[in-house]
Write a protein that holds these residues in place. Structure first.
Motif, PDB file in Angstrom:
ATOM      1  N   LYS A 545      19.010  89.944  43.221  1.00 19.68           N
ATOM      2  CA  LYS A 545      18.897  89.229  44.483  1.00 19.68           C
ATOM      3  C   LYS A 545      19.470  87.818  44.376  1.00 19.68           C
ATOM      4  CE  LYS A 545      14.762  91.865  45.717  1.00 19.68           C
ATOM      5  NZ  LYS A 545      13.318  91.801  46.050  1.00 19.68           N
ATOM      6  N   SER A 546      19.936  87.315  45.504  1.00 18.84           N
ATOM      7  CA  SER A 546      20.550  85.991  45.523  1.00 18.84           C
ATOM      8  C   SER A 546      19.497  84.898  45.572  1.00 18.84           C
ATOM      9  CB  SER A 546      21.476  85.855  46.734  1.00 18.84           C
ATOM     10  OG  SER A 546      20.739  85.932  47.944  1.00 18.84           O
ATOM     11  N   GLU A 547      19.889  83.725  45.090  1.00 19.75           N
ATOM     12  CA  GLU A 547      19.082  82.522  45.236  1.00 19.75           C
ATOM     13  C   GLU A 547      19.981  81.408  45.747  1.00 19.75           C
ATOM     14  OE1 GLU A 547      17.603  81.139  41.490  1.00 19.75           O
ATOM     15  OE2 GLU A 547      19.439  81.653  40.426  1.00 19.75           O
ATOM     16  N   SER A 552      26.707  69.516  46.256  1.00 22.78           N
ATOM     17  CA  SER A 552      26.677  68.235  46.951  1.00 22.78           C
ATOM     18  C   SER A 552      28.032  67.549  46.891  1.00 22.78           C
ATOM     19  CB  SER A 552      25.616  67.323  46.317  1.00 22.78           C
ATOM     20  OG  SER A 552      24.340  67.922  46.419  1.00 22.78           O
ATOM     21  N   ALA A 553      28.255  66.651  47.827  1.00 21.45           N
ATOM     22  CA  ALA A 553      29.521  65.930  47.882  1.00 21.45           C
ATOM     23  C   ALA A 553      29.728  65.046  46.657  1.00 21.45           C
ATOM     24  CB  ALA A 553      29.577  65.086  49.153  1.00 21.45           C
ATOM     25  N   ASP A 554      28.636  64.714  45.969  1.00 16.64           N
ATOM     26  CA  ASP A 554      28.773  63.896  44.758  1.00 16.64           C
ATOM     27  C   ASP A 554      29.050  64.749  43.522  1.00 16.64           C
ATOM     28  OD1 ASP A 554      26.373  65.121  44.235  1.00 16.64           O
ATOM     29  OD2 ASP A 554      25.221  63.280  44.020  1.00 16.64           O
ATOM     30  N   HIS A 555      29.391  66.031  43.736  1.00  9.53           N
ATOM     31  CA  HIS A 555      29.785  66.950  42.670  1.00  9.53           C
ATOM     32  C   HIS A 555      28.643  67.311  41.726  1.00  9.53           C
ATOM     33  CE1 HIS A 555      33.757  65.542  44.028  1.00  9.53           C
ATOM     34  NE2 HIS A 555      34.131  66.779  43.722  1.00  9.53           N
ATOM     35  N   THR A 556      27.441  67.364  42.254  1.00  6.80           N
ATOM     36  CA  THR A 556      26.314  67.884  41.498  1.00  6.80           C
ATOM     37  C   THR A 556      25.771  69.115  42.198  1.00  6.80           C
ATOM     38  OG1 THR A 556      24.732  66.462  42.650  1.00  6.80           O
ATOM     39  CG2 THR A 556      25.678  65.626  40.580  1.00  6.80           C
ATOM     40  N   VAL A 557      25.068  69.942  41.404  1.00  7.08           N
ATOM     41  CA  VAL A 557      24.488  71.190  41.907  1.00  7.08           C
ATOM     42  C   VAL A 557      22.979  71.057  41.908  1.00  7.08           C
ATOM     43  CG1 VAL A 557      24.315  73.687  41.561  1.00  7.08           C
ATOM     44  CG2 VAL A 557      26.407  72.483  40.892  1.00  7.08           C
ATOM     45  N   SER A 558      22.352  71.535  42.970  1.00  6.88           N
ATOM     46  CA  SER A 558      20.901  71.603  42.991  1.00  6.88           C
ATOM     47  C   SER A 558      20.475  73.046  43.202  1.00  6.88           C
ATOM     48  CB  SER A 558      20.318  70.712  44.094  1.00  6.88           C
ATOM     49  OG  SER A 558      20.824  71.073  45.370  1.00  6.88           O
ATOM     50  N   GLY A 559      19.426  73.468  42.471  1.00  9.58           N
ATOM     51  CA  GLY A 559      18.917  74.821  42.589  1.00  9.58           C
ATOM     52  C   GLY A 559      19.626  75.790  41.661  1.00  9.58           C
ATOM     53  N   GLY A 560      18.963  76.921  41.408  1.00 11.51           N
ATOM     54  CA  GLY A 560      19.573  77.994  40.647  1.00 11.51           C
ATOM     55  C   GLY A 560      19.789  77.663  39.184  1.00 11.51           C
ATOM     56  N   TRP A 562      22.201  76.322  37.628  1.00 10.45           N
ATOM     57  CA  TRP A 562      22.991  75.131  37.311  1.00 10.45           C
ATOM     58  C   TRP A 562      22.369  73.858  37.892  1.00 10.45           C
ATOM     59  CZ3 TRP A 562      26.421  79.064  39.755  1.00 10.45           C
ATOM     60  CH2 TRP A 562      26.955  79.940  38.806  1.00 10.45           C
ATOM     61  N   ASN A 563      21.099  73.870  38.137  1.00 10.54           N
ATOM     62  CA  ASN A 563      20.443  72.715  38.747  1.00 10.54           C
ATOM     63  C   ASN A 563      20.717  71.445  37.933  1.00 10.54           C
ATOM     64  OD1 ASN A 563      18.623  71.510  40.706  1.00 10.54           O
ATOM     65  ND2 ASN A 563      17.158  71.320  39.019  1.00 10.54           N
ATOM     66  N   GLY A 564      21.245  70.435  38.604  1.00 11.25           N
ATOM     67  CA  GLY A 564      21.539  69.167  37.956  1.00 11.25           C
ATOM     68  C   GLY A 564      22.877  69.095  37.252  1.00 11.25           C
ATOM     69  N   LYS A 565      23.619  70.203  37.231  1.00  6.62           N
ATOM     70  CA  LYS A 565      24.919  70.217  36.557  1.00  6.62           C
ATOM     71  C   LYS A 565      26.026  69.776  37.522  1.00  6.62           C
ATOM     72  CE  LYS A 565      22.952  71.891  32.876  1.00  6.62           C
ATOM     73  NZ  LYS A 565      22.763  71.055  31.674  1.00  6.62           N
ATOM     74  N   ALA A 566      27.193  69.501  36.942  1.00  2.50           N
ATOM     75  CA  ALA A 566      28.333  69.035  37.733  1.00  2.50           C
ATOM     76  C   ALA A 566      29.234  70.197  38.136  1.00  2.50           C
ATOM     77  CB  ALA A 566      29.130  68.011  36.927  1.00  2.50           C
TER      78      ALA A 566
END
Length: 620
Positions: A545-547, A552-560, A562-566
């Motif tokens: 299942k998907s999550e 974000s526009a600042d090139h960071t990822v939230s959730g899943g 890769w949370n907090g990764k670029a």
């Protein structure tokens, strides 16, 4: 693609607009423009000579652009720059330049025209995934991709894609109406049903079966031939005016009574010069049958799977013609793995024809050389449906894993020779046994939808222009919440998906089905927002299942995961990179949204192919 032209006859030097002849010691080549889309293009050129301080290209909408127009610089004499932010359906002028200590030297003026933005004219497919209301034979003209199982697809000389499949569907509507049904399409989205290519069981089947039974010391078969199975056709264009179909006939019953192994299967051959005429297929007879390395020790209970009598099962053929003109057939299902046998190009039959008796170690080589096994010590293993293609120096072996109802998933391995050895992306030599990686399809579910299972037994084909596709069946999951009190897993809808290729030459299958969405340029801004990500790593029988993740526009990822990764984006290759994982992007249809709409999807691998990711841009 865009239009390209050149104008002007001499290189020039100037500070802002043009003048004298280029010194012979400095050479600036006319630019070459490629990969033209609605808003992007790639420009290459060379700038060679002494005293060059900088080099690059300049471009604009008027003739002979200079550095006073838009310019992009390059780091060395082999200039390669990506233009972006262009306007659709617009003609641009571009020149390469070199800056010396005293002046700027320009190349000839080259023009190109960006692609017209056609996305606004695209209409999403409207045919239903739940096709029960039109599943019956009387509605066959409306089937489109309904009632498709084990498809084989090829592009013919008339420009049509032809699809052939196993005799199966919701309620078995084809029963009594012939075998190996055909449909065709010009766009891989809208399919026209044509009819059956085989009207009745060929006479050679009972003749060959009883010939082999006599060699085994058995009497004529008493099977009910009306219960034969018609499975897994493989169709290829051999050349203009010649098409071949390898097909499977399975015989009902056991070899000799209730406590012996099941009766054998046969692979046969048909040919036609005109696939548009389904009645023109001419049967060419027997090709190959099951082989056993156990002599005549067939008195094995038909439920003693691990002790099965046959080593190779004559099911699921895949036909390939190598660049050198050799013809080969790969086949096999569950029993010990897949053998490959070389064919006579003129007849389409094994080179060793007539084949020796299909048992005994002395005769095994005539029935093929094993190129893949999931478990070298097992006679019963969850792998079937080999499909072999050639691309850019590699032979790719696609294969189905596990039971076909829910767990079905697709793997791929590759080799530099058609008869192996084949290697997994992990580096394992899977010809000797072992799990294949990467995973290409797996039971899955995006949000707000029941998702799909049983996605495998694939056809892999191209359009002749470098675009590759994956086709298979898809089934609704058992216990579908939106469709209670029925058998959703009996739905057999044909799926077609795009294949993209990693920089290392491995295929990735796109998560959303192909719908001819125009491939307008993807920008970095298009990627900002919510996505549905699926970790497609293997888990038997589980619908992954998907999550939600957010770029974000600042090139960071939230959730899943890769949370907090670029994250970063390469527009030249349409690659989204998150925490070192390269995900290939494409515009496709969001089949789960209501109404259906265009979106962006990704697919890619991590962990040396053991982890596969699918994702799509969310509607909100």
């Amino acid at each position: 693609m865009g239009l390209l032209a050149a104008c002007g006859s001499d290189d020039s030097k100037d500070e802002g607009g043009g003048g004298s002849v280029t010194p012979a010691s400095v050479s600036v080549s006319a630019p070459v423009v490629s990969s033209i889309t609605t808003t992007t293009a790639t420009v290459t050129a060379t700038a060679i000579g002494p005293d060059i301080k900088s080099r690059g290209v300049c471009y604009g909408t008027t003739a002979n652009p200079t550095i006073n127009d838009t310019k992009l610089t390059a780091s060395d004499n082999n200039i390669s720059v990506a233009l972006s932010g262009l306007q659709p359906a617009t003609t641009y002028h571009v020149r390469a330049y070199a800056q010396t200590s005293s002046n700027y030297i320009y190349s000839k003026d080259v023009t190109f025209t960006t692609v017209k933005n056609e996305e606004v004219t695209w209409t999403a497919p409207t045919y239903p995934d739940d096709y029960r209301s039109i599943a019956g034979w009387e509605n066959r003209s409306r089937w489109n991709l309904a009632n498709v199982h084990d498809p084989s697809v090829m592009k013919a000389e008339d420009g049509y894609y032809y699809m052939y499949c196993t005799d199966a569907g919701f309620g078995n509507p084809q029963a009594g109406h012939g075998h190996f049904h055909c449909r065709r399409s010009t766009n891989l989205v809208d399919w026209e049903y044509l009819g059956a290519t085989m009207s009745a069981l060929p006479s050679w089947v009972s003749e060959k079966l009883n010939e082999i039974r006599a060699q085994m010391g058995l009497g004529a078969s008493t099977t009910n031939y009306s219960n034969c199975g018609y499975w897994a056709p493989c169709v290829r264009k051999v050349r203009n005016g010649l098409y071949r179909m390898y097909y499977v006939i399975t015989i009902d019953g056991t070899i000799d009574g209730s406590n012996t192994w099941g009766e054998r299967a046969f692979i046969g051959l048909m040919e036609t010069s005109n696939p548009a005429d389904v009645g023109s297929w001419e049967d060419k007879g027997y090709v190959i049958t099951n082989y056993s390395d156990r002599e005549l020790n067939y008195k094995v209970s038909p439920t003693s799977w691990e002790q099965c009598y046959f080593k190779y099962n004559a099911i699921d053929p895949s036909y390939i013609i190598t660049p050198e003109g050799e013809h080969w057939l790969v086949y096999g299902s569950w029993h010990s793995g897949f053998p490959i046998v070389q064919l006579n190009p003129e007849t389409g039959k094994p080179i060793a024809s007539p084949l020796p008796e299909p048992w005994g170690s002395a005769n095994e080589s005539a029935y093929g050389k094993r190129i893949y096994t999931r478990n070298a010590s097992s006679r019963w293993q969850g792998s079937e449906a080999p499909e072999v293609i050639y691309r850019d120096g590699y032979y790719y072996l696609f294969l189905a894993y596990d039971a076909l109802d829910v767990p079905y998933n697709t793997r791929v391995v590759r080799a530099t020779k058609v008869d192996g050895p084949y290697y997994s992306m992990t580096g394992a030599e899977v010809t000797k046994g072992g799990d294949a990686f990467p995973i290409l399809t797996h039971p899955y579910k995006f949000a707000n939808n029941d998702g799909w299972v049983g996605i495998s037994h694939c056809a892999v084909f191209d359009d002749g222009n470098g675009n590759w596709y994956y086709s298979s069946q898809g089934r609704f999951p058992i216990g579908s919440t939106s469709q209670p009190n029925w058998a959703p897993n009996a739905i057999m809808l044909g799926h077609v998906r795009s294949i993209l290729w990693t920089k290392d030459g491995w295929p990735v299958v796109m998560p959303e089905r192909y719908a001819a969405v125009p491939q307008t340029a993807i920008s970095e801004n298009d990627l900002v927002g919510k996505w549905e990500n699926i970790d497609l790593s293997y888990k038997y029988g589980e619908q992954k299942k998907s999550e939600t993740i957010n770029l974000s526009a600042d090139h960071t990822v939230s959730g899943g995961p890769w949370n907090g990764k670029a994250w970063s984006f390469d527009a030249a290759t349409n690659t989204l990179t998150i925490n070192g994982v390269e995900l290939l992007l494409k515009r496709e249809c969001d089949w789960e949204s209501n109404p259906r709409r265009a979106t962006i999807v990704y697919a890619g691998f991590a962990n040396n192919g053991r982890t596969t990711y699918w994702g799509k841009k969310s509607a909100n």
